[in-house]
Design a protein around this motif. Sequence first.
Motif, PDB file in Angstrom:
ATOM      1  N   LEU A   1      -6.787   6.200  -6.821  1.00 17.68           N
ATOM      2  CA  LEU A   1      -5.583   6.992  -7.089  1.00 17.68           C
ATOM      3  C   LEU A   1      -5.333   7.120  -8.577  1.00 17.68           C
ATOM      4  N   LEU A   2      -5.495   5.986  -9.289  1.00 15.34           N
ATOM      5  CA  LEU A   2      -5.244   6.025 -10.733  1.00 15.34           C
ATOM      6  C   LEU A   2      -6.199   6.990 -11.420  1.00 15.34           C
ATOM      7  N   ILE A   3      -7.456   7.002 -10.946  1.00 15.92           N
ATOM      8  CA  ILE A   3      -8.417   7.930 -11.559  1.00 15.92           C
ATOM      9  C   ILE A   3      -8.063   9.368 -11.188  1.00 15.92           C
ATOM     10  N   LEU A   4      -7.749   9.568  -9.907  1.00 15.70           N
ATOM     11  CA  LEU A   4      -7.536  10.942  -9.441  1.00 15.70           C
ATOM     12  C   LEU A   4      -6.247  11.562  -9.979  1.00 15.70           C
TER      13      LEU A   4
ATOM     14  N   LEU B   1       0.831  -1.206   0.000  1.00 16.23           N
ATOM     15  CA  LEU B   1       0.000   0.000   0.000  1.00 16.23           C
ATOM     16  C   LEU B   1       0.868   1.260   0.000  1.00 16.23           C
ATOM     17  N   TYR B   2       1.925   1.195   0.801  1.00 11.80           N
ATOM     18  CA  TYR B   2       2.847   2.338   0.840  1.00 11.80           C
ATOM     19  C   TYR B   2       3.434   2.591  -0.545  1.00 11.80           C
ATOM     20  N   LEU B   3       3.837   1.486  -1.214  1.00 11.26           N
ATOM     21  CA  LEU B   3       4.398   1.646  -2.558  1.00 11.26           C
ATOM     22  C   LEU B   3       3.357   2.219  -3.520  1.00 11.26           C
ATOM     23  N   ILE B   4       2.102   1.731  -3.366  1.00 12.49           N
ATOM     24  CA  ILE B   4       1.036   2.252  -4.238  1.00 12.49           C
ATOM     25  C   ILE B   4       0.901   3.760  -4.033  1.00 12.49           C
ATOM     26  N   PHE B   5       0.829   4.165  -2.756  1.00 11.45           N
ATOM     27  CA  PHE B   5       0.698   5.600  -2.474  1.00 11.45           C
ATOM     28  C   PHE B   5       1.886   6.367  -3.018  1.00 11.45           C
ATOM     29  N   LYS B   6       3.065   5.796  -2.813  1.00 13.33           N
ATOM     30  CA  LYS B   6       4.274   6.502  -3.239  1.00 13.33           C
ATOM     31  C   LYS B   6       4.282   6.669  -4.754  1.00 13.33           C
ATOM     32  N   LYS B   7       3.969   5.574  -5.440  1.00 14.83           N
ATOM     33  CA  LYS B   7       4.092   5.590  -6.890  1.00 14.83           C
ATOM     34  C   LYS B   7       3.004   6.422  -7.546  1.00 14.83           C
ATOM     35  N   PHE B   8       1.780   6.234  -7.057  1.00 15.38           N
ATOM     36  CA  PHE B   8       0.661   6.841  -7.784  1.00 15.38           C
ATOM     37  C   PHE B   8       0.164   8.138  -7.174  1.00 15.38           C
ATOM     38  N   LEU B   9       0.630   8.469  -5.973  1.00 13.74           N
ATOM     39  CA  LEU B   9       0.179   9.757  -5.424  1.00 13.74           C
ATOM     40  C   LEU B   9       1.358  10.699  -5.225  1.00 13.74           C
ATOM     41  N   PHE B  10       2.285  10.305  -4.362  1.00 15.27           N
ATOM     42  CA  PHE B  10       3.340  11.249  -3.982  1.00 15.27           C
ATOM     43  C   PHE B  10       4.279  11.559  -5.129  1.00 15.27           C
TER      44      PHE B  10
END
Lengths: 158, 229
Positions: free
Chosen positions: B47-50, A19-28
Amino acid sequence: MLEFSLVNIICVIVNLLILYLIFKKFLFERVDKVLMQRKEEVDEATRAADIATQKALDTKKEYEEKIALADEEKEQILADIKKQGYDEYERIVNDAKKKGEQIITEAKHNAEVENERAKEIYAAQLTDMVIDAASKIAATKHSTQDDRELYDKFINEA
Amino acid sequence: MDIKELLREVLLKDKTFIHLPFGDGKYDIYESVVVMWIIMAIILVVLLILTRDFKVHNISKRQAAIESFVVWIRKIIGGSLGEKGERYTDYIVSVLLFLGAANMIGLLGFIPPTMDINVTAALALMSITLVEVAAIREKGPVGWLKGFAKPMAIVLPMNIMELAIRPLSLCMRLFGNIIGATVIMELIKMVLPVVLPVPFCLYFDIFDGLIQAYVFVFLTSLYINEAVE
């Protein structure tokens, strides 16, 4: 609900890391990328603005120098012209003075000549009068009285 | 159904979701883990959508909202982490968002994974690991060990006990709050199944869930801040 299960705890930990990686990659990372790009652009713009300001200041300085030079030149020209004017003025005044002196000298000379002539005329008249008086005296009988009268008359006439 | 039965049902319900044929139930995957997968999938999709087609200029309102949200939440978490602990901000924010989603997943009809003590225990283990790793990275192994005897040698046992107490309290607080909320909700539903549960549901599922997520994250960042000072 209350017993611990190691397998599930490990599963949750793995999930958390993913989840951390997901947040890092796709948000931060995505947000950071945009923010960083924007920051770079702002920096770039600021730098460009700084350079432009510096350039403008340099140009201003240059022109100011030029204007100062022009001012100096103007002063120089003005001074030259003034000097010329003074010279001219002096020359004219000198000329006038000389002319005046000449005129005065001439006038004096004329006056002297005139004077001389008047003197000569007087002398001639005097001579005539003396001769006249002498002939009158000689022609009349004369006493002391007469002589005195005669002298008085002569003096008065003179 | 009386309260005893209700509690038994809530607390001792069989939570196995995937039963593996070996190990005599020892390797069963619990429902909470599966719900967590669902949450992760939801978060990934959202996240992908946003965050699709982010631009530098002429940004959409969606992008502006996401950007200011990230900046805002990082400021809050980074503020309680302190200057030296700032590099752990992203993990803490991730945990916060996950806990927020997990505590509110009840709205979609799932059982919140934080109602399972294994999940909160895993979270607490991660937190305490992060705290100690942060301390070791900041002070070095020797400095970290010496830190146990500060400010005086007499507090040494307390500091060592804290190593266990902190994660335990983190874990139990979150678990207890969520399960308590669920039990109360069940009781309210027993009293009056219509209208009455609505405000309580709003409180327990949204407000309380977010508060507990924040408390967990706030305490973790406080510990990290203390560890790196």
